[in-house]
Design a protein around this motif. Structure first.
Motif, short mmCIF file in Angstrom:
data_model
loop_
_atom_site.label_atom_id
_atom_site.label_comp_id
_atom_site.label_asym_id
_atom_site.label_seq_id
_atom_site.Cartn_x
_atom_site.Cartn_y
_atom_site.Cartn_z
N ALA A 6 0.83 -1.21 0.00
CA ALA A 6 0.00 0.00 0.00
C ALA A 6 0.86 1.26 0.00
O ALA A 6 0.58 2.24 -0.71
CB ALA A 6 -0.93 -0.01 1.21
N HIS A 7 1.93 1.22 0.80
CA HIS A 7 2.85 2.38 0.84
C HIS A 7 3.46 2.62 -0.55
O HIS A 7 3.54 3.78 -1.00
CB HIS A 7 3.95 2.12 1.86
CG HIS A 7 4.99 3.19 1.92
ND1 HIS A 7 4.75 4.43 2.46
CD2 HIS A 7 6.28 3.21 1.48
CE1 HIS A 7 5.85 5.17 2.36
NE2 HIS A 7 6.79 4.46 1.76
N ILE A 8 3.85 1.55 -1.22
CA ILE A 8 4.43 1.69 -2.56
C ILE A 8 3.39 2.26 -3.53
O ILE A 8 3.70 3.13 -4.35
CB ILE A 8 4.96 0.32 -3.06
CG1 ILE A 8 6.17 -0.10 -2.23
CG2 ILE A 8 5.32 0.38 -4.55
CD1 ILE A 8 6.63 -1.51 -2.49
N GLN A 9 2.16 1.77 -3.43
CA GLN A 9 1.09 2.29 -4.30
C GLN A 9 0.91 3.80 -4.10
O GLN A 9 0.79 4.56 -5.07
CB GLN A 9 -0.23 1.58 -4.00
CG GLN A 9 -0.27 0.12 -4.41
CD GLN A 9 -0.33 -0.07 -5.91
OE1 GLN A 9 -0.70 0.84 -6.65
NE2 GLN A 9 0.04 -1.25 -6.37
N GLU A 10 0.90 4.21 -2.85
CA GLU A 10 0.70 5.63 -2.55
C GLU A 10 1.87 6.48 -3.05
O GLU A 10 1.67 7.55 -3.66
CB GLU A 10 0.51 5.82 -1.04
CG GLU A 10 -0.80 5.25 -0.52
CD GLU A 10 -0.92 5.35 1.00
OE1 GLU A 10 -2.07 5.41 1.48
OE2 GLU A 10 0.11 5.38 1.69
N GLN A 11 3.10 5.99 -2.83
CA GLN A 11 4.28 6.75 -3.25
C GLN A 11 4.38 6.83 -4.77
O GLN A 11 4.69 7.89 -5.34
CB GLN A 11 5.55 6.13 -2.66
CG GLN A 11 5.66 6.24 -1.16
CD GLN A 11 5.62 7.68 -0.68
OE1 GLN A 11 6.36 8.53 -1.15
NE2 GLN A 11 4.74 7.97 0.27
N ASP A 12 4.11 5.71 -5.45
CA ASP A 12 4.17 5.71 -6.91
C ASP A 12 3.11 6.64 -7.51
O ASP A 12 3.37 7.34 -8.50
CB ASP A 12 3.96 4.28 -7.45
CG ASP A 12 5.19 3.41 -7.28
OD1 ASP A 12 6.23 3.93 -6.83
OD2 ASP A 12 5.12 2.20 -7.59
N THR A 13 1.93 6.65 -6.90
CA THR A 13 0.86 7.50 -7.41
C THR A 13 1.21 8.98 -7.21
O THR A 13 0.93 9.82 -8.08
CB THR A 13 -0.48 7.18 -6.71
OG1 THR A 13 -0.77 5.79 -6.89
CG2 THR A 13 -1.62 7.99 -7.30
N LEU A 14 1.84 9.31 -6.09
CA LEU A 14 2.28 10.68 -5.87
C LEU A 14 3.24 11.13 -6.97
O LEU A 14 3.13 12.24 -7.50
CB LEU A 14 2.97 10.80 -4.50
CG LEU A 14 2.07 10.94 -3.27
CD1 LEU A 14 2.91 10.90 -2.00
CD2 LEU A 14 1.27 12.25 -3.32
#
Length: 370
Positions: A6-14
Motif C-alpha cells: 500500500a505504501h508503494i502504491q501511494e508513493q508511486d501515485t504521488l
C-alpha cells in the motif's frame, strides 16, 4: 506485506500525479491505500491446509500447499448448484521440486477445471543443487579476494533460501567468521514468521535442524538489521561480508544504498538471484552497463556481476507438465494464466503433444461460464 504494498502504491501515485498535474492531466488514485490495507487485514482469519470451509452456501473451499513460498496455497472449489456438482482448482504460483525449506507442491486431482500458471512454460531451470554449488563458489571467491557479496533479493522466499544456503556453508566450515547481514525490514519480519513455523518446512530442512542443533534461519555470524542507523553502519564496515537486501529488482529499498557504496569496488560481487524485469536497475546490472544511475547519480560498475538462474520459486516447464498431467483424462478444460504469450503458447503446444487438455489461454477480461 499488504501494508508495504500500500505504501508503494501511494508513493508511486504521488510521483505519477506530480508529472500528470504538470502536464494539465487529472490526478490518479492509488489502487489501494494503507487505510484500505488495514481494513482488509481486519477480515483475516487462519485456515489450515486441506481444511474445508464454506465462504457462501453451496461452495466448499480447501487450500493445498503450493510449495512456492511459506503459506502459499492452491485453491480447490467444490460447487453445488442446481443439483449439479462442479469442481475447480486454481494453482496460484506453483513451486518447484527440491527448493530449500519448503515441501513440494500438492498436485491437483479429480477436478473438472484447472486454472494454472505458466510463467516458465517455455523453459526449465538449472537444478537447485547446481545453483547451490555456483553460489558457494561465488561467495568463496569473493571472500578470498577480500570483497563483499551484495545480493538484491525478494524479501519473502528468496531471502530465506539464501540464508539457508549460507547456513549450509557455515555448517560445512566454508565461511568461518564471515559476517552476514539481512538488511530489509520486510525480510526481517518475514524471516521471523518463517522461524516461527518450522512445521511447514520440508523433511530435509528439519533433518538439517536436528543434525546441526540450531534453526535453519539463525546461526552464528548472521545478523538481522532493523534500524536505519544499523543499515547505514554497514557501509562503514571494512573487510568481507554478505549483505542481502530488498528489493529483488533493486528498484527501491535499502539495497540501493548498498549498491551505491559498493559497485565501484572491483573486489566486490553483485549476485543476482532472480529474474530482472526490463528497464529495472537489476536488469541494467545483469546487462553489465558501464555506468549505473542510482539516486540520480552515475556510478562506474567495477564490481563483478554474477547471475544464478536456478533459484526461481516458480516451476519450470517439465514440472508444470507433471502438474497438468495429474488431471489428464479427467479435466474438462485447462486455462493457462500468469504467463506471457510466448511462454503460454509454447506450453499450450507441449500440453497438446502430451494429450493433456483441452487447453485455453484466455485474453484479458475474458469471461467463461463453466
Amino acid at each position: 506485506m499488504l501494508q508495504d504494498a500500500a505504501h508503494i502504491q501511494e508513493q508511486d501515485t504521488l510521483w505519477v500525479n506530480y508529472k500528470r498535474i504538470s502536464h494539465g492531466e487529472p490526478p490518479l488514485e492509488p489502487l489501494f491505500t494503507l487505510k484500505d490495507a488495514l481494513k482488509a487485514i481486519e477480515q483475516y482469519y487462519p485456515v489450515k491446509y486441506e481444511e474445508a470451509f464454506s465462504p457462501i452456501p453451496g461452495v466448499t473451499v480447501r487450500f493445498f500447499n503450493a510449495g512456492h513460498i511459506l503459506g502459499s496455497a492452491a485453491i480447490r472449489l467444490d460447487v453445488e448448484e442446481d443439483g449439479q456438482h462442479k469442481s475447480l482448482w486454481f494453482s496460484g504460483d506453483i513451486g518447484r521440486k527440491d527448493l530449500p525449506l519448503l515441501p513440494e507442491p500438492v498436485f491437483p486431482s479429480d477436478v473438472d477445471y484447472l486454472l494454472m500458471e505458466c510463467t516458465y512454460g517455455d523453459e526449465n531451470h538449472d537444478s537447485v543443487d547446481f545453483a547451490y554449488e555456483k553460489f558457494k563458489a561465488i561467495v568463496i571467491k569473493t571472500v578470498k579476494r577480500g570483497g563483499k557479496v551484495i545480493i538484491p533479493a525478494f524479501a519473502v522466499g528468496r531471502t530465506q533460501e539464501i540464508v539457508y544456503f549460507l547456513n549450509m556453508m557455515a555448517s560445512e566450515k566454508l565461511i568461518n567468521s564471515l559476517p552476514i547481514f539481512v538488511d530489509s525490514p520486510l525480510a526481517v519480519a518475514a524471516s521471523k514468521i518463517f522461524r516461527g513455523y518450522p512445521e511447514y518446512f520440508d523433511e530435509e530442512t528439519n533433518d538439517f535442524i536436528r543434525k546441526e542443533k540450531h534453526p535453519a534461519l539463525d546461526f552464528q555470524g548472521l545478523h538481522y538489521i532493523s534500524t536505519v542507523d544499523e543499515s547505514k553502519a554497514l557501509n562503514e564496515k571494512r573487510g568481507s561480508a554478505v549483505i542481502i537486501s530488498a528489493s529483488g529488482m533493486a528498484e527501491a529499498g535499502r539495497i540501493l544504498h548498498h549498491l551505491k557504496n559498493n559497485i565501484e569496488d572491483k573486489m566486490n560481487t553483485v549476485l543476482i538471484v532472480g529474474w530482472q524485469a526490463p528497464n529495472t536497475l537489476g536488469r541494467r546490472l545483469v546487462d553489465k552497463e558501464h555506468k549505473i544511475k542510482i539516486f540520480g547519480e552515475e556510478y562506474a560498475l567495477r564490481a563483478e556481476v554474477v547471475t544464478i538462474n536456478g533459484l526461481s520459486a516458480h516451476a519450470g516447464q517439465d514440472f508444470l507438465l507433471q502438474y497438468a498431467a495429474a488431471v489428464k483424462g479427467r479435466v474438462k478444460k485447462i486455462f493457462l494464466v500468469h504467463g506471457e504469450p510466448e511462454a503460454a503458447n509454447v506450453f499450450q503446444d507441449k500440453l497438446k503433444e502430451a494429450g493433456i487438455g483441452p487447453v485455453e489461454y484466455p485474453i484479458y477480461r475474458q469471461e467463461v461460464e463453466i
